[in-house]
Scaffold this motif. Sequence first.
Motif, short mmCIF file in Angstrom:
data_model
loop_
_atom_site.label_atom_id
_atom_site.label_comp_id
_atom_site.label_asym_id
_atom_site.label_seq_id
_atom_site.Cartn_x
_atom_site.Cartn_y
_atom_site.Cartn_z
N SER A 41 -34.50 -8.55 -24.20
CA SER A 41 -34.70 -7.28 -23.52
C SER A 41 -33.36 -6.63 -23.19
N GLU A 42 -32.43 -7.43 -22.68
CA GLU A 42 -31.12 -6.89 -22.32
C GLU A 42 -30.38 -6.39 -23.55
N TRP A 43 -30.44 -7.16 -24.65
CA TRP A 43 -29.78 -6.72 -25.87
C TRP A 43 -30.40 -5.45 -26.40
N SER A 44 -31.71 -5.34 -26.35
CA SER A 44 -32.38 -4.13 -26.81
C SER A 44 -31.90 -2.92 -26.01
N GLN A 45 -31.81 -3.08 -24.71
CA GLN A 45 -31.34 -1.99 -23.86
C GLN A 45 -29.89 -1.63 -24.18
N GLU A 46 -29.07 -2.65 -24.39
CA GLU A 46 -27.66 -2.40 -24.70
C GLU A 46 -27.51 -1.71 -26.05
N LEU A 47 -28.27 -2.14 -27.05
CA LEU A 47 -28.21 -1.51 -28.37
C LEU A 47 -28.67 -0.06 -28.30
N GLU A 48 -29.72 0.18 -27.53
CA GLU A 48 -30.21 1.56 -27.37
C GLU A 48 -29.17 2.43 -26.67
N ARG A 49 -28.52 1.88 -25.64
CA ARG A 49 -27.49 2.63 -24.93
C ARG A 49 -26.33 2.98 -25.86
N ARG A 50 -25.91 2.00 -26.67
CA ARG A 50 -24.80 2.25 -27.59
C ARG A 50 -25.17 3.27 -28.66
N ALA A 51 -26.39 3.16 -29.19
CA ALA A 51 -26.85 4.11 -30.20
C ALA A 51 -26.89 5.53 -29.63
N THR A 52 -27.36 5.66 -28.41
CA THR A 52 -27.40 6.97 -27.74
C THR A 52 -26.00 7.51 -27.55
N ASP A 53 -25.07 6.66 -27.12
CA ASP A 53 -23.68 7.10 -26.96
C ASP A 53 -23.11 7.63 -28.26
N ILE A 54 -23.42 6.98 -29.37
CA ILE A 54 -22.92 7.42 -30.67
C ILE A 54 -23.58 8.74 -31.07
N ARG A 55 -24.91 8.81 -30.96
CA ARG A 55 -25.63 10.03 -31.33
C ARG A 55 -25.17 11.24 -30.53
N GLU A 56 -24.89 11.03 -29.26
CA GLU A 56 -24.51 12.15 -28.39
C GLU A 56 -23.01 12.40 -28.36
N GLY A 57 -22.26 11.67 -29.19
CA GLY A 57 -20.83 11.92 -29.32
C GLY A 57 -19.97 11.46 -28.16
N ARG A 58 -20.48 10.55 -27.34
CA ARG A 58 -19.70 10.06 -26.19
C ARG A 58 -18.67 9.00 -26.59
N VAL A 59 -18.84 8.43 -27.77
CA VAL A 59 -17.88 7.44 -28.25
C VAL A 59 -17.47 7.80 -29.67
N GLU A 60 -16.30 7.36 -30.03
CA GLU A 60 -15.79 7.60 -31.37
C GLU A 60 -15.91 6.30 -32.16
N THR A 61 -16.54 6.34 -33.30
CA THR A 61 -16.67 5.14 -34.12
C THR A 61 -15.39 4.94 -34.93
N VAL A 62 -15.19 3.70 -35.35
CA VAL A 62 -14.01 3.33 -36.12
C VAL A 62 -14.48 2.72 -37.43
N PRO A 63 -13.98 3.19 -38.56
CA PRO A 63 -14.38 2.60 -39.84
C PRO A 63 -14.04 1.11 -39.91
N TRP A 64 -14.92 0.34 -40.55
CA TRP A 64 -14.73 -1.10 -40.65
C TRP A 64 -13.37 -1.44 -41.25
N GLU A 65 -12.93 -0.71 -42.23
CA GLU A 65 -11.65 -1.00 -42.88
C GLU A 65 -10.51 -0.95 -41.87
#
Length: 79
Positions: A41-65
């Motif tokens: 449950s906690e991981w699901s909530q954390e993954l949802e929070r992170r996905a929302t942050d990415i979708r809404e532009g609150r965080v900048e992603t970094v390419p794997w390379e």
Amino acid sequence: MATKDELLTSVLSLPPEERAEVAHKLLLSLDEEPAQEDSGSEWSQELERRATDIREGRVETVPWEDVERQVAARLKQRR
């Protein structure tokens, strides 16, 4: 049903490899039941929070390379 002391006596009479296997399984059993429900449950909530942050532009992603290069550089410094 055997008592705790009877079980302990029986297990302690096993060869070391078998005692280690019993100990390992007992330790795993302590983590399985409560942790699976709570952490799932906690991981699901954390993954949802992170996905929302990415979708809404609150965080900048970094390419794997880039990440891979940074990790390799840090590991090289430690050697």
